[in-house]
Design a protein around this motif. Structure first.
Motif, PDB file in Angstrom:
ATOM      1  N   ASP A 196      34.583  29.659  93.499  1.00  0.00           N
ATOM      2  CA  ASP A 196      33.628  29.004  94.286  1.00  0.00           C
ATOM      3  C   ASP A 196      34.328  28.855  95.835  1.00  0.00           C
TER       4      ASP A 196
ATOM      5  N   ARG B 286      34.563  26.769  99.104  1.00  0.00           N
ATOM      6  CA  ARG B 286      34.220  25.658  99.610  1.00  0.00           C
ATOM      7  C   ARG B 286      34.726  25.646 101.082  1.00  0.00           C
TER       8      ARG B 286
ATOM      9  N   TYR C 198      38.153  27.695  95.415  1.00  0.00           N
ATOM     10  CA  TYR C 198      38.129  26.810  94.138  1.00  0.00           C
ATOM     11  C   TYR C 198      37.997  27.632  92.805  1.00  0.00           C
TER      12      TYR C 198
ATOM     13  N   THR D  41      43.334  25.523  93.634  1.00  0.00           N
ATOM     14  CA  THR D  41      42.871  25.577  95.145  1.00  0.00           C
ATOM     15  C   THR D  41      43.471  26.410  95.888  1.00  0.00           C
TER      16      THR D  41
ATOM     17  N   ASP E 276      29.606  24.244  98.873  1.00  0.00           N
ATOM     18  CA  ASP E 276      30.167  25.176  97.878  1.00  0.00           C
ATOM     19  C   ASP E 276      28.979  26.310  97.676  1.00  0.00           C
TER      20      ASP E 276
END
Length: 506
Positions: A377, A379, A393, A417, A448
């Motif tokens: 994802d 961020r 992420y 991360t 997100d």
């Protein structure tokens, strides 16, 4: 401008008010004539977007019908009374009494002639049946923004105190008051914002709210120290505070919340009280309210044509639509889910009914979304309406969420991360993140996003985004902390200049 009165049972509604439409709460929440089309991304034209919504449900408790009427009215661009912020204020009688402290002199003057020691005042859209108390009723209405309310006062040692405030159910309005209530509702024409007293800002003191016992805080200890160091470089004194320090808030110029925020939670009460005291606050109460409810976000993003996974607002009457419209697997989300809690993946038809029944037992509305598999994802950290950081992420091996939990919701593992320079992020990812966050406000957000090919889908907008030393700051290093503290400094100085202008200082 159309006016709607929303009640739970229209057949039991006792008042005849001209030029308004009575609508049941369930109809307002679920009828397509009022809702946003989530998959077409536009508001249906059957109801003017400027509609005024008088929410007169029996209960405003968290995630009840009354709660969602005001929440979704705001998301749809309607003008609700009360707003969801006022509903949350009502849940804390201590906060209500604090907000009403400025009315103490008026309360003493008006109630001093009374011979009893207990007095209850009914207020209908800011008006009282006894004109002697109209000013007090109007002030309480402006402060609390509740259309039908009852305020209870008690005298103790020759001083009157506001003890409690409750919502009046329309069916409980006495027959002798009904005609007056109709007149008050008819004449009510403009919702006014509360008039907060100005707080003299004399020092640059920043409170950072944290919970030393939180196993998954939004900032680790090293990051908190870096925030402190950056603030002190800018001549701001920093004090780390905990939930026990709420009475100390008026000592500060700003509040930075670094514990995980929820609506029915001490972090929200800190934010509301800090705002009432005219502190600079991140996260502000509106951001907490809006970001902590996935139903609100779904309506808001759809209304502004922002691409999201195919979404369905689920209630007990449309469970059968989930699989035909979204397919399997699909995702179910509790409205106030966070940190991978309250979010479940449905793989089979047999799983669906028990899971959705469990979620609907807690909330009258639940989010269902199509499943979009991705490797990670995006961020995007947004601060003061500008991108601050970008990170990927990743998911733990074999899992579909960033955090993998056991059956007791304890964290078992977390994906890595990877922070990347802002200039290396796809421009469309940054653009859609900024557009989404700006719909919420000018605070600090983590957006997100899932990217599938050239298409970007906003999953959610989070207030109180993670900033951990070694993760989100890997590119900007200490500059990230200076950027955040620089926004606090700028806002404190602007508020101080505004106070001087109001008070006539030079």
């Amino acid at each position: 401008m159309p006016i709607l009165i929303i009640v739970e049972e229209p057949d039991d509604w006792p008042l005849e008010i001209p030029d308004v439409t009575i609508v049941s709460a369930r109809t307002y929440l679920t009828d397509s004539g009022f809702a946003v089309n989530h998959n077409a991304g536009h508001t249906r034209r059957s109801l003017n977007r400027s509609a005024r919504v008088f929410n007169l449900c029996k209960s405003y408790h968290y995630q009840s019908l009354g709660y969602y009427v005001s929440l979704l009215a705001e998301a749809r661009g309607h003008k609700p009374l009360p707003k969801v912020g006022a509903i949350e204020d009502l849940q804390s009688q201590n906060l209500v009494r604090h907000l009403a402290e400025d009315l103490s002199a008026l309360i003493q003057r008006l109630l001093a002639p009374l011979t009893m020691d207990d007095f209850e005042l009914s207020i209908y859209f800011g008006r009282t049946t006894d004109s002697r108390y109209n000013r007090l009723g109007h002030q309480l209405f402006n402060l609390l923004q509740l259309p039908l309310l009852s305020a209870r006062f008690e005298r103790h040692r020759n001083q009157w105190f506001l003890r409690s405030v409750r919502v009046i159910d329309a069916s409980d309005i006495s027959i002798s008051h009904q005609e007056f209530a109709v007149l008050a509702a008819t004449q009510y024409s403009k919702v006014k914002s509360p008039r907060w007293s100005k707080k003299h800002i004399s020092r640059f003191d920043l409170a950072i709210l944290h919970d030393p016992d939180n196993p998954e805080p939004p900032s680790n200890a090293k990051a908190l120290q870096k925030f402190k160091d950056a603030a002190e470089e800018m001549s701001m004194r920093v004090k780390f505070i905990t939930r026990a320090d709420i009475g100390r808030l008026p000592q500060f110029d700003a509040l930075f919340i670094r514990d995980t925020t929820f609506v029915n939670h001490y972090t929200y009460y800190f934010s509301r009280l800090a705002s009432a005291e005219r502190l600079v606050v991140i996260d502000d109460p509106e951001s907490i309210l809006k970001c902590n409810n996935k139903v609100y976000l779904a309506e808001l993003l759809a209304r502004h044509n922002i691409q999201t996974p195919k979404t369905l607002l689920v209630h007990r009457g449309n469970i059968a639509r989930i699989i035909p419209e979204l397919g399997l697997p699909c995702i179910l989300k509790q409205p106030d889910s966070s940190f991978s809690r309250g979010v479940v993946k449905i793989e089979t038809e047999a799983e669906l009914l028990p899971r959705i029944t469990e979620l609907l037992a807690k909330s009258v509305l639940v989010i269902a979304q199509e499943w979009l598999p991705t490797e990670f994802d995006w961020r995007i950290g947004i601060l003061d309406r500008k991108p601050l950081f970008v990170a990927k992420y990743y998911f733990p091996p074999g899992h579909w969420q960033v955090i993998k939990r056991d059956a007791q919701k304890r964290k078992m593992s977390e994906g890595p991360t990877q922070a990347i320079p802002l200039g290396e992020a796809p421009p469309e990812v940054v653009r859609i993140a900024l557009k989404s966050a700006n719909l919420i406000g000018d605070g600090f957000y983590g957006v997100d996003i899932k990217q599938s090919g050239n298409r970007c889908y906003v999953i959610e907008v989070n207030d109180n985004p993670n900033v951990d030393a070694g993760n989100e700051d890997a590119v900007l290093k200490d500059a990230l902390y200076r950027e955040v503290m620089g926004v606090f400094l700028k806002r404190i100085e602007a508020r101080k200049r505004g106070h001087k202008s109001v008070s006539g200082e030079t």
